[in-house]
Design a protein around this motif. Structure first.
Motif, mmCIF file in Angstrom:
data_model
loop_
_atom_site.group_PDB
_atom_site.id
_atom_site.type_symbol
_atom_site.label_atom_id
_atom_site.label_comp_id
_atom_site.label_asym_id
_atom_site.label_seq_id
_atom_site.Cartn_x
_atom_site.Cartn_y
_atom_site.Cartn_z
ATOM 1 N N ASP A 124 21.548 51.795 -9.902
ATOM 2 C CA ASP A 124 21.773 51.175 -11.209
ATOM 3 C C ASP A 124 21.232 49.748 -11.290
ATOM 4 O O ASP A 124 21.442 49.045 -12.280
ATOM 5 N N GLY A 125 20.534 49.291 -10.223
ATOM 6 C CA GLY A 125 19.952 47.962 -10.215
ATOM 7 C C GLY A 125 20.850 46.887 -9.649
ATOM 8 O O GLY A 125 20.404 45.747 -9.458
ATOM 9 N N SER A 126 22.096 47.201 -9.374
ATOM 10 C CA SER A 126 23.012 46.217 -8.796
ATOM 11 C C SER A 126 22.738 46.068 -7.300
ATOM 12 O O SER A 126 22.106 46.922 -6.672
ATOM 13 N N LEU A 127 23.240 44.986 -6.738
ATOM 14 C CA LEU A 127 23.014 44.725 -5.323
ATOM 15 C C LEU A 127 24.035 45.465 -4.470
ATOM 16 O O LEU A 127 25.229 45.478 -4.777
ATOM 17 N N GLY A 128 23.539 46.079 -3.396
ATOM 18 C CA GLY A 128 24.395 46.793 -2.473
ATOM 19 C C GLY A 128 24.622 45.990 -1.207
ATOM 20 O O GLY A 128 24.717 44.761 -1.237
ATOM 21 N N GLU A 129 24.653 46.700 -0.067
ATOM 22 C CA GLU A 129 24.958 46.057 1.192
ATOM 23 C C GLU A 129 23.774 45.210 1.679
ATOM 24 O O GLU A 129 22.644 45.379 1.241
ATOM 25 N N ARG A 130 24.062 44.302 2.597
ATOM 26 C CA ARG A 130 23.035 43.456 3.200
ATOM 27 C C ARG A 130 22.064 44.322 3.983
ATOM 28 O O ARG A 130 22.462 45.213 4.744
ATOM 29 N N ASN A 131 20.781 44.089 3.799
ATOM 30 C CA ASN A 131 19.746 44.822 4.525
ATOM 31 C C ASN A 131 19.617 44.250 5.936
ATOM 32 O O ASN A 131 20.152 43.178 6.232
ATOM 33 N N GLY A 132 18.877 44.947 6.780
ATOM 34 C CA GLY A 132 18.716 44.529 8.170
ATOM 35 C C GLY A 132 17.656 43.465 8.353
ATOM 36 O O GLY A 132 16.790 43.591 9.236
ATOM 37 N N VAL A 133 17.690 42.423 7.537
ATOM 38 C CA VAL A 133 16.755 41.305 7.660
ATOM 39 C C VAL A 133 17.558 40.018 7.621
ATOM 40 O O VAL A 133 18.456 39.861 6.794
ATOM 41 N N SER A 134 17.255 39.102 8.539
ATOM 42 C CA SER A 134 18.021 37.866 8.617
ATOM 43 C C SER A 134 17.139 36.743 9.130
ATOM 44 O O SER A 134 16.104 36.972 9.765
ATOM 45 N N CYS A 135 17.579 35.526 8.860
ATOM 46 C CA CYS A 135 16.886 34.337 9.355
ATOM 47 C C CYS A 135 17.422 34.001 10.733
ATOM 48 O O CYS A 135 18.608 33.675 10.894
ATOM 49 N N GLY A 136 16.564 34.070 11.754
ATOM 50 C CA GLY A 136 16.985 33.774 13.111
ATOM 51 C C GLY A 136 17.104 32.286 13.380
ATOM 52 O O GLY A 136 17.935 31.849 14.177
ATOM 53 N N SER A 137 16.280 31.491 12.690
ATOM 54 C CA SER A 137 16.312 30.032 12.837
ATOM 55 C C SER A 137 15.374 29.440 11.804
ATOM 56 O O SER A 137 14.604 30.152 11.154
ATOM 57 N N ILE A 138 15.458 28.123 11.634
ATOM 58 C CA ILE A 138 14.477 27.431 10.794
ATOM 59 C C ILE A 138 13.712 26.443 11.665
ATOM 60 O O ILE A 138 14.257 25.871 12.611
ATOM 61 N N GLU A 139 12.432 26.281 11.357
ATOM 62 C CA GLU A 139 11.562 25.433 12.163
ATOM 63 C C GLU A 139 11.867 23.956 11.930
ATOM 64 O O GLU A 139 12.231 23.541 10.825
ATOM 65 N N HIS A 140 11.703 23.157 12.974
ATOM 66 C CA HIS A 140 11.792 21.701 12.867
ATOM 67 C C HIS A 140 10.364 21.199 12.669
ATOM 68 O O HIS A 140 9.529 21.284 13.578
ATOM 69 N N LYS A 141 10.102 20.639 11.505
ATOM 70 C CA LYS A 141 8.717 20.439 11.084
ATOM 71 C C LYS A 141 8.382 18.970 10.861
ATOM 72 O O LYS A 141 9.248 18.107 10.741
ATOM 73 N N MET A 142 7.085 18.723 10.741
ATOM 74 C CA MET A 142 6.553 17.393 10.461
ATOM 75 C C MET A 142 6.915 16.941 9.045
ATOM 76 O O MET A 142 7.209 15.770 8.808
ATOM 77 N N GLY A 143 6.887 17.854 8.095
ATOM 78 C CA GLY A 143 7.141 17.504 6.704
ATOM 79 C C GLY A 143 7.752 18.662 5.939
ATOM 80 O O GLY A 143 8.255 19.616 6.523
ATOM 81 N N ILE A 144 7.691 18.585 4.613
ATOM 82 C CA ILE A 144 8.319 19.529 3.677
ATOM 83 C C ILE A 144 9.694 19.990 4.173
ATOM 84 O O ILE A 144 10.011 21.170 4.181
ATOM 85 N N HIS A 145 10.497 19.010 4.584
ATOM 86 C CA HIS A 145 11.813 19.327 5.155
ATOM 87 C C HIS A 145 12.729 20.035 4.164
ATOM 88 O O HIS A 145 13.640 20.758 4.567
ATOM 89 N N GLY A 146 12.520 19.824 2.883
ATOM 90 C CA GLY A 146 13.370 20.458 1.889
ATOM 91 C C GLY A 146 13.118 21.940 1.717
ATOM 92 O O GLY A 146 13.891 22.625 1.036
ATOM 93 N N ASN A 147 12.059 22.452 2.308
ATOM 94 C CA ASN A 147 11.797 23.889 2.236
ATOM 95 C C ASN A 147 12.081 24.526 3.585
ATOM 96 O O ASN A 147 11.646 24.014 4.622
#
Length: 597
Positions: free
Chosen positions: A240-263
């Motif tokens: 019906d277009g509604s959101l169901g259960e969480r899929n098997g995709v996740s963020c393992g970590s975020i990179e520590h970067k030189m710039g664009i820290h807000g993204n």
């Protein structure tokens, strides 16, 4: 932080006076509603949103950065609220099809808005920016069911999108990727693997995130011929277009970067995640190029954005900062010293930034105009012409504009002297944020190989000729005006030399293919300088005509002529060195054994 002011006067100059966008829109089926009044109203509101909502968050994003907490990403303060305002304003739907909830306005208008948003806050702009590529990919290659399920929500803005290509062991060489796609009984696929450097891979700003993922089917051939494309949502979508259960995709970590820290630049883990095939099996790279080309034009805008922000910041500072006296005598005798804008070297740095920012805007908007034509032109020949021009200009715009954007950002910092190195002024953030642009969506070297190898030599120069003919025709028409000779004569000369250098490299490459790689980056930069020379010559033509007719904006048009003159005297001559280095041959690069370095 530099106080961003949307350069609406220059935007209107490029779109209305130089490129005649009003007439362009009127001639394209399907976008006739983009009237001058509507376009101006959209620009005004886009400028307001960029200046008031996004620019104040630029430094916030840099100082706070994103936070990874138990597999989820938290964006900096204010980012989520700004995105909600962006969606409420209808900005995600601007240039998409009405039947899926879009406003049906031309892509070029959307690109102008993207410039405003990106210059105000590049890190924030990447969250909705990646969504546009996902939309374009699904629109071009998705099934009707996929369009209804995912595309409508992306256009609405309640969901965002990403592009998942890179893996730790393979950057540009996607033929080495290992992510697997196993068929499931229900017609879906189970995606397993790890992707890195995924911009906006996870965040707290939207209900769902739609990942466009490259993976291999079990029986896929090796290399790039065995790559397929999949849509993988963060949350599974029910019938019906509604959101169901969480899929098997996740963020393992975020990179520590030189710039664009807000993204958030994420490591994304796919653990048997449910996905759906986009397009034919093993043709994923072909489909993904729709996304990648969209992203490359967007990255070209990043070069423009950092040049513009740098110019605005350093210009304001140069007008106020007092230091030394003019060599020709005091210019502000009532002050203890003169403003540094009187000094020739400061003028050199300001003019360079101005020339790259305003010249890059002309190139970006011209490319955007070709996007409109390729999509909407009624005549098939006109669509083909636009597609060929885009094929040539996309790698030039992406690489040249990001290289010169980084140069401009550094010059902006230099104008500030030691203060530029201090965080509170915001100029060093602009330098850091700009550096990534030369790396992602294909490095300068990759873009250069694409331009010289695929777009020019593999077509026997036919793609190049489509643009050089435009330049040649302009030079013929403008050559009769004595006031334009300082621009037309050198432009005609480099346009002719461009073809001659191409032939020389092509002949050398027939004996040694390394000649292409040895020449490619210098060739691309040479090409960029010639392309901008054409637009600056056209800009001078328009400005001189306006001045001759009489105008109450004399200062604006005189600045155009002065910047064009600076470009031809100070920047176009860089082609002289590039002509030498690009034809210096591969031997001097390849003579040393790898072990001897």
């Amino acid at each position: 932080m530099p106080e961003y002011k949307a350069p609406l006067r220059d935007i209107r100059f490029v779109s209305h006076e130089l490129l005649e966008m009003d007439r362009h829109y009127a001639q394209l089926p399907g976008v006739e509603e983009a009237t001058p009044d509507l376009v101006d109203a959209i620009l005004e509101e886009g400028a307001r949103f960029a200046e008031k909502e996004l620019a104040p968050l630029n430094r916030v994003g840099d100082t706070e950065g994103c936070r990874w907490e138990e597999g989820a990403v938290k964006t900096p303060a204010g980012f989520k609220e700004a995105y909600a305002a962006y969606v409420e304003g209808g900005w995600p739907s601007l240039a998409h099809e009405p039947e899926l909830g879009g406003q049906g306005l031309p892509e070029s208008l959307g690109i102008i808005i993207n410039e405003l948003v990106g210059t105000a806050n590049w890190a924030w702009s990447m969250y909705p920016g990646l969504s546009h590529g996902a939309m374009n990919t699904l629109e071009a290659h998705g099934s009707e069911e996929q369009k209804q399920t995912y595309l409508s929500k992306l256009i609405e803005g309640s969901w965002t999108g990403t592009m998942c290509l890179t893996e730790a062991h393979c950057g540009t060489d996607l033929g080495l990727l290992r992510t697997r796609a196993e068929p499931a009984e229900d017609g879906s696929y189970r995606i397993t693997g790890t992707k890195i450097f995924i911009s906006a891979g996870d965040h707290d700003m939207a209900e769902n995130i739609v990942h466009i993922v490259l993976a291999r089917l079990p029986d896929a051939p090796a290399g790039t011929k065995g790559i397929s494309l999949f849509v993988v949502p963060k949350f599974n979508v029910q019938a019906d277009g509604s959101l169901g259960e969480r899929n098997g995709v996740s963020c393992g970590s975020i990179e520590h970067k030189m710039g664009i820290h807000g993204n958030a630049t994420c490591v994304m883990n796919f653990d048997g995640a449910r996905g759906f095939l986009i397009g034919p099996p093993n043709k994923g790279l072909n489909c993904m190029f729709t996304f990648m080309n969209t992203a490359r034009i967007g990255t070209a805008l990043q070069g423009l954005a950092h040049a513009e922000l740098s110019y605005q910041g350093s210009l304001a500072y140069a007008r106020e900062r007092l230091q030394m006296r003019s060599l020709n005598g005091p210019k502000a005798p009532e002050q203890p010293a003169d403003p540094i804008i009187v000094h020739p070297d400061v003028r050199r740095m300001l003019f360079t930034q101005k020339a790259f920012a305003e010249g890059g805007r002309m190139l970006a908007y011209f490319a955007a105009q070709q996007v409109d034509k390729a999509k909407h032109a009624a005549d098939s020949d006109a669509r083909e012409e636009a597609e060929q021009l885009l094929a040539l200009l996309t790698p030039i715009a992406k690489a040249f504009m990001t290289e010169t954007g980084f140069e401009a950002a550094n010059l902006g910092l230099q104008v500030f002297g030691g203060h530029g190195y201090i965080s509170e002024w915001g100029m060093e953030q602009n330098v850091r944020d700009s550096r990534i642009a030369m790396l992602y969506e294909g490095t300068t070297g990759i873009q250069a190989l694409d331009l010289l190898g695929r777009k020019v030599l593999m077509t026997q120069g036919e793609t190049l000729k489509r643009f050089t003919k435009i330049v040649h025709k302009f030079c013929q028409q403008a050559g009769e005006d004595p006031a334009l000779q300082p621009f037309v004569e050198p432009l005609a000369a480099v346009n002719k030399e461009w073809g001659e250098l191409t032939m020389k490299i092509g002949m050398a490459a027939m004996k040694d293919r390394d000649e292409v790689g040895a020449a490619s980056v210098d060739y691309l930069m040479y090409s960029g300088y010639v392309v901008l020379a054409y637009f600056w010559a056209r800009s001078a033509e328009v400005a001189l005509r306006k001045l001759a007719e009489g105008t109450d904006e004399e200062a604006f048009y005189r600045a155009k002529v002065a910047t064009a003159t600076f470009y031809f005297k100070r920047l176009l001559p860089r082609t002289r060195a590039l002509a030498v280095t690009m034809t210096a041959g591969a031997d001097n690069l390849m003579q040393l054994e790898a072990e001897a370095f």
